[in-house]
Design an enzyme around this catalytic site. Structure first.
Site, mmCIF file in Angstrom:
data_model
loop_
_atom_site.group_PDB
_atom_site.id
_atom_site.type_symbol
_atom_site.label_atom_id
_atom_site.label_comp_id
_atom_site.label_asym_id
_atom_site.label_seq_id
_atom_site.Cartn_x
_atom_site.Cartn_y
_atom_site.Cartn_z
ATOM 1 N N ASN A 208 0.843 -1.196 0.000
ATOM 2 C CA ASN A 208 0.000 0.000 0.000
ATOM 3 C C ASN A 208 0.878 1.244 0.000
ATOM 4 O O ASN A 208 2.111 1.152 -0.050
ATOM 5 C CB ASN A 208 -0.973 -0.015 1.191
ATOM 6 C CG ASN A 208 -0.248 -0.121 2.515
ATOM 7 O OD1 ASN A 208 0.582 0.714 2.864
ATOM 8 N ND2 ASN A 208 -0.560 -1.173 3.278
ATOM 9 N N ASP A 277 -3.972 -6.754 5.063
ATOM 10 C CA ASP A 277 -4.960 -7.667 5.653
ATOM 11 C C ASP A 277 -4.909 -9.045 5.014
ATOM 12 O O ASP A 277 -5.288 -10.035 5.640
ATOM 13 C CB ASP A 277 -6.368 -7.082 5.490
ATOM 14 C CG ASP A 277 -6.559 -5.798 6.270
ATOM 15 O OD1 ASP A 277 -5.968 -5.668 7.365
ATOM 16 O OD2 ASP A 277 -7.276 -4.901 5.784
ATOM 17 N N LYS A 287 8.851 -16.452 -11.650
ATOM 18 C CA LYS A 287 8.053 -15.322 -12.086
ATOM 19 C C LYS A 287 6.813 -15.792 -12.841
ATOM 20 O O LYS A 287 6.898 -16.628 -13.742
ATOM 21 C CB LYS A 287 8.882 -14.413 -12.998
ATOM 22 C CG LYS A 287 8.111 -13.222 -13.539
ATOM 23 C CD LYS A 287 8.968 -12.401 -14.484
ATOM 24 C CE LYS A 287 8.153 -11.271 -15.118
ATOM 25 N NZ LYS A 287 8.947 -10.477 -16.074
ATOM 26 N N LYS A 336 -13.622 -0.107 15.191
ATOM 27 C CA LYS A 336 -12.275 -0.648 15.347
ATOM 28 C C LYS A 336 -11.763 -0.416 16.772
ATOM 29 O O LYS A 336 -11.118 -1.280 17.370
ATOM 30 C CB LYS A 336 -11.350 0.012 14.327
ATOM 31 C CG LYS A 336 -9.988 -0.624 14.170
ATOM 32 C CD LYS A 336 -9.238 0.047 13.011
ATOM 33 C CE LYS A 336 -7.873 -0.579 12.795
ATOM 34 N NZ LYS A 336 -7.136 0.078 11.677
ATOM 35 N N LYS A 340 -10.904 -3.824 18.931
ATOM 36 C CA LYS A 340 -9.478 -4.104 19.124
ATOM 37 C C LYS A 340 -8.949 -3.585 20.458
ATOM 38 O O LYS A 340 -7.758 -3.641 20.725
ATOM 39 C CB LYS A 340 -8.682 -3.554 17.947
ATOM 40 C CG LYS A 340 -9.239 -4.158 16.644
ATOM 41 C CD LYS A 340 -8.406 -3.920 15.422
ATOM 42 C CE LYS A 340 -9.082 -4.596 14.210
ATOM 43 N NZ LYS A 340 -8.287 -4.498 12.989
#
Length: 398
Positions: A208, A277, A287, A336, A340
């Protein structure tokens, strides 16, 4: 740091040309800077340069006419919150070690009770000489002094080795640490930062846009406050903050194991990383080749939920989470926070200008387990790191 008083001492070495950049950086941070030079230093950089950069009179001659009837070296010594000598020559360090006060700079250093940072700069053999090492040993044994490391590389004399003065940005980091009150001394803090990489084959990976800027800023601020900091970071191009235990990782599984290794001794866990995630269910050893005329499907499996796992084992620790959302920010962040078991969660909308991944600033809401919601204005991430740690300190005391 605004309005803090920094007294910069400049001695006669070629590295004096870097010293104006120290003044510039400190002024941009809102600090007041005064400069005292040895006569030899003026042969490398003129006092006018420092006067222009600092907007203050530069002090060189011990016997100049007194201003406002102050005893000048005493007035400077009392004014300073911290004194930094950069560059510090072998000659000046030897004088400081044995209390020789024969110029304005060494006299002020002897008179001040402020912390004194020494940034040595000299030829490698001069640094290694017995006399220099003896002087350094004497200074290191004094609580008032901190001896900064030297860098290695090509020296002005064309030798290659240790003895280069640190770069201005590094010296400023040490100044910031010296000026920061050690309100987190004795606290063991673990912070995760950056992205993770989940490899598909030897060429491709899932990741990301996280850069780690927020986590690194938190690590730097916590170290400055005296905490023992473990920075667990995914791939990042950022410089590692001074004084932290740096633990580089690649995958989410790596990050999980690194947190697990530190968790028993951790008082504070700050989960500012953006771990993936999911990961590819299988890794291709070769490859993956392009398929003519067809689509390629990749099957993913879930990664461990680091925040949830350690939140369930929280005990009396302080745990802080982050939520980078593109919509329904408050709802997702509050969910969240509860799931958590965070003390509080720092949430931002990544679609807002100057508040997404990679930016130097952020605009956040802080949702706490006690039901409070604080909105902080757009600010630099270093300032946000301080705001977050202020809240961590509050929770540690409660």
């Amino acid at each position: 740091m605004k309005n803090k008083h920094v007294l910069l001492g400049v001695t006669g070495g070629i590295a004096a040309y870097k010293a104006p950049a120290i003044v510039s950086r400190l002024k941009k941070l809102g600090m007041e800077v005064k400069v005292v030079m040895t006569e030899a230093a003026t042969k490398f950089v003129t006092p006018l340069t420092f006067q222009t950069m600092s907007n203050e009179v530069v002090h060189v001659d011990m016997f100049d006419q007194l201003n406002n009837m102050d005893v000048e070296h005493i007035a400077l010594a009392k004014w300073a919150d911290v004194m930094v000598i950069a560059p510090a020559t072998a000659n000046t360090m030897a004088k400081l070690a044995y209390g020789i006060a024969d110029n304005m700079l060494t006299t002020v250093a002897l008179a001040t009770t402020a912390p004194i940072l020494i940034a040595p700069a000299m030829n490698t053999q001069m640094l290694r000489a017995d006399a220099t090492q003896e002087a350094l040993k004497v200074l290191k044994n004094r609580k008032q002094y901190e001896i900064l490391p030297t860098a290695e590389g090509l020296l002005a004399c064309q030798d290659v080795g240790e003895g280069k003065m640190l770069e201005p940005e590094d010296i400023v980091d040490y100044i910031l640490m010296a000026l920061t009150e050690k309100t987190m001394a004795g606290v063991d803090l673990t912070v995760t930062a950056g992205p993770t990489k989940e490899r598909m084959d030897p060429v491709r990976f899932l990741s990301n846009h996280s850069t780690g800027k927020m986590g690194y800023a938190i690590a730097q601020e916590a170290a400055a406050r005296g905490a023992k900091v473990h920075l667990i970071s995914g791939p990042s191009h950022l410089n590692v903050p001074k004084g932290v235990d740096f633990i580089p990782v690649e995958s989410t599984e790596d990050m999980f194991k690194a947190v697990e290794a530190k968790f028993d001794d951790t008082d504070v866990l700050i989960k500012s990383a953006a771990p993936s995630d999911y990961k590819p269910k299988t890794y291709a050893a070769e490859k993956i080749k392009k398929r003519e005329g067809g689509l390629m499907a990749v099957e993913f499996s879930p990664n461990p939920d680091i925040a949830k796992h350690f939140g369930a084992m929280k005990g009396d620790r302080v745990i802080v989470g982050f939520a980078a959302e593109s919509h329904n920010m408050a709802d997702y962040a509050k969910k969240k926070l509860k799931e958590k078991n965070f003390n509080f969660i720092v949430a931002n909308n990544i679609t807002e200008a100057k508040a997404g991944f990679g930016s130097d600033t952020n605009h956040v809401h802080i949702f706490s387990a006690d039901g409070t919601d604080e909105e902080l204005p757009m600010m630099d991430k270093s300032d946000l790191a301080a705001a977050i740690l202020d809240r961590v300190e509050r929770d540690l005391k409660s």
